[in-house]
Design an enzyme around this catalytic site. Structure first.
Site, PDB file in Angstrom:
ATOM      1  N   GLU A  81       0.949  -1.348   0.039  1.00  0.00           N
ATOM      2  CA  GLU A  81      -0.038   0.019   0.095  1.00  0.00           C
ATOM      3  C   GLU A  81       0.651   1.287   0.131  1.00  0.00           C
ATOM      4  OE1 GLU A  81      -4.133  -0.211   1.661  1.00  0.00           O
ATOM      5  OE2 GLU A  81      -3.037  -1.008   3.627  1.00  0.00           O
ATOM      6  N   HIS A 100      -0.479   5.693   7.495  1.00  0.00           N
ATOM      7  CA  HIS A 100      -1.638   5.139   7.256  1.00  0.00           C
ATOM      8  C   HIS A 100      -1.618   3.878   8.293  1.00  0.00           C
ATOM      9  CE1 HIS A 100      -4.529   2.222   5.545  1.00  0.00           C
ATOM     10  NE2 HIS A 100      -3.575   1.254   5.390  1.00  0.00           N
ATOM     11  N   HIS A 102      -4.629   1.218  10.648  1.00  0.00           N
ATOM     12  CA  HIS A 102      -5.924   0.330  11.004  1.00  0.00           C
ATOM     13  C   HIS A 102      -6.407   0.375  12.279  1.00  0.00           C
ATOM     14  CE1 HIS A 102      -4.130  -2.193   7.711  1.00  0.00           C
ATOM     15  NE2 HIS A 102      -4.412  -1.229   7.245  1.00  0.00           N
ATOM     16  N   HIS A 170     -11.563  -0.294   6.627  1.00  0.00           N
ATOM     17  CA  HIS A 170      -9.923  -0.694   6.407  1.00  0.00           C
ATOM     18  C   HIS A 170      -9.124   0.180   7.668  1.00  0.00           C
ATOM     19  CE1 HIS A 170      -6.364  -0.298   3.303  1.00  0.00           C
ATOM     20  NE2 HIS A 170      -6.075  -0.412   4.537  1.00  0.00           N
TER      21      HIS A 170
HETATM   22 MN    MN Z   1      -3.923  -0.646   5.201  1.00  0.00          MN
END
Ligand code: MN
Length: 252
Positions: A81, A100, A102, A170
């Site tokens: 990603e 980024h 979760h 996500h």
């Molecule tokens: Mn991810």
């Protein structure tokens, strides 16, 4: 070694600490990542190879073009990603760090109609408006991973000029003008989510959030002292040394 190399070395060391903090403070688990824009090249960024953030060492850090191509791969596997990072750096010249993750308490706000909003003064750095990006709107059924620049740009468009965006089912992205601020905002975004969930449990929809004026004043009066105070604590908790934020002037 050039003076600039010493500065870059300090920035990469700081990026290792950022990874360890995000792992230690329950923002990243085995997954999630944090990058910095190359301090001397707007068209490059640094991000770890694919590895759990709390295990990352300086040799794991890789340099990428904004398209996500590694400059010197040395056999290392990059994150699938990584396109999140380059797409945001391409669209947001003001951004120098991207997280980024979760983190668990943020997820409910991406899958319901209840928006996440700043509820605690320490959480103002998320901004009043946190958009939700749904990969399905443009890309239909996928495994939800941002595995192309197309998906990265779509996410960056949803983020717009904001400080954070949720990703439906996500996680989220948090962006800032500095690495320490991106880490700070990520830790407090997760904390805000937890407190907001509890507040809705007690009060339903009758919850008092920070006003836009309050958020503006909190951000406007925040000094680097606040960020450093948090960074020192978090760095030590993550078994990393505390160093003041590297300043290029001190290296030249
Ligand atoms: Mn991810």
């Amino acid at each position: 070694m050039s003076e600039f190399s010493n500065y870059l070395e300090a920035k990469l060391d700081e990026l290792v600490t950022a990874n360890r903090i995000l792992g230690r403070e329950n923002v990243c688990d085995a997954f999630g990542h944090v990058s910095i824009r190359h301090p001397d090249r707007d068209d490059r960024y640094f991000l770890s190879r694919s590895r759990a953030p709390e295990r990352i060492e300086v040799d794991d850090l890789m340099e990428f073009t904004l398209d996500g191509d590694p400059i010197d791969q040395k056999g290392r596997s990059p994150y699938a990603e990584r396109f999140i990072h380059g797409a945001i750096y391409a669209k947001r010249p003001d951004v120098h760090s991207v997280v980024h993750n979760h983190s668990m308490n943020v997820i409910p706000f991406g899958v319901t109609k209840t928006p996440i909003k700043p509820i605690l003064h320490m959480c103002a750095s998320m901004g009043c408006d946190v958009p939700v990006w749904d990969s399905r709107d443009k890309f239909g059924d996928t495994n939800l991973l941002v595995r192309s620049m197309d998906m990265g740009y779509d996410l960056a468009d949803a983020l717009g000029d904001k400080r954070a965006a949720l990703m439906r089912g996500h996680g989220c992205v948090v962006v800032a003008e500095s690495l320490r601020l991106a880490v700070f905002a990520s830790v407090y975004l997760e904390m805000n989510a937890e407190i907001q969930l509890k507040s809705h449990l007690l009060g339903g929809d009758d919850v008092t959030f920070l006003s836009e004026g309050e958020v503006e004043q909190i951000i406007g009066t925040r000094t680097s002292f606040t960020i450093e105070r948090a960074w020192e604590r978090w760095a030590r908790r993550a078994d990393r040394p505390y160093d003041p934020e590297p300043n290029q002037d001190n290296f030249s």
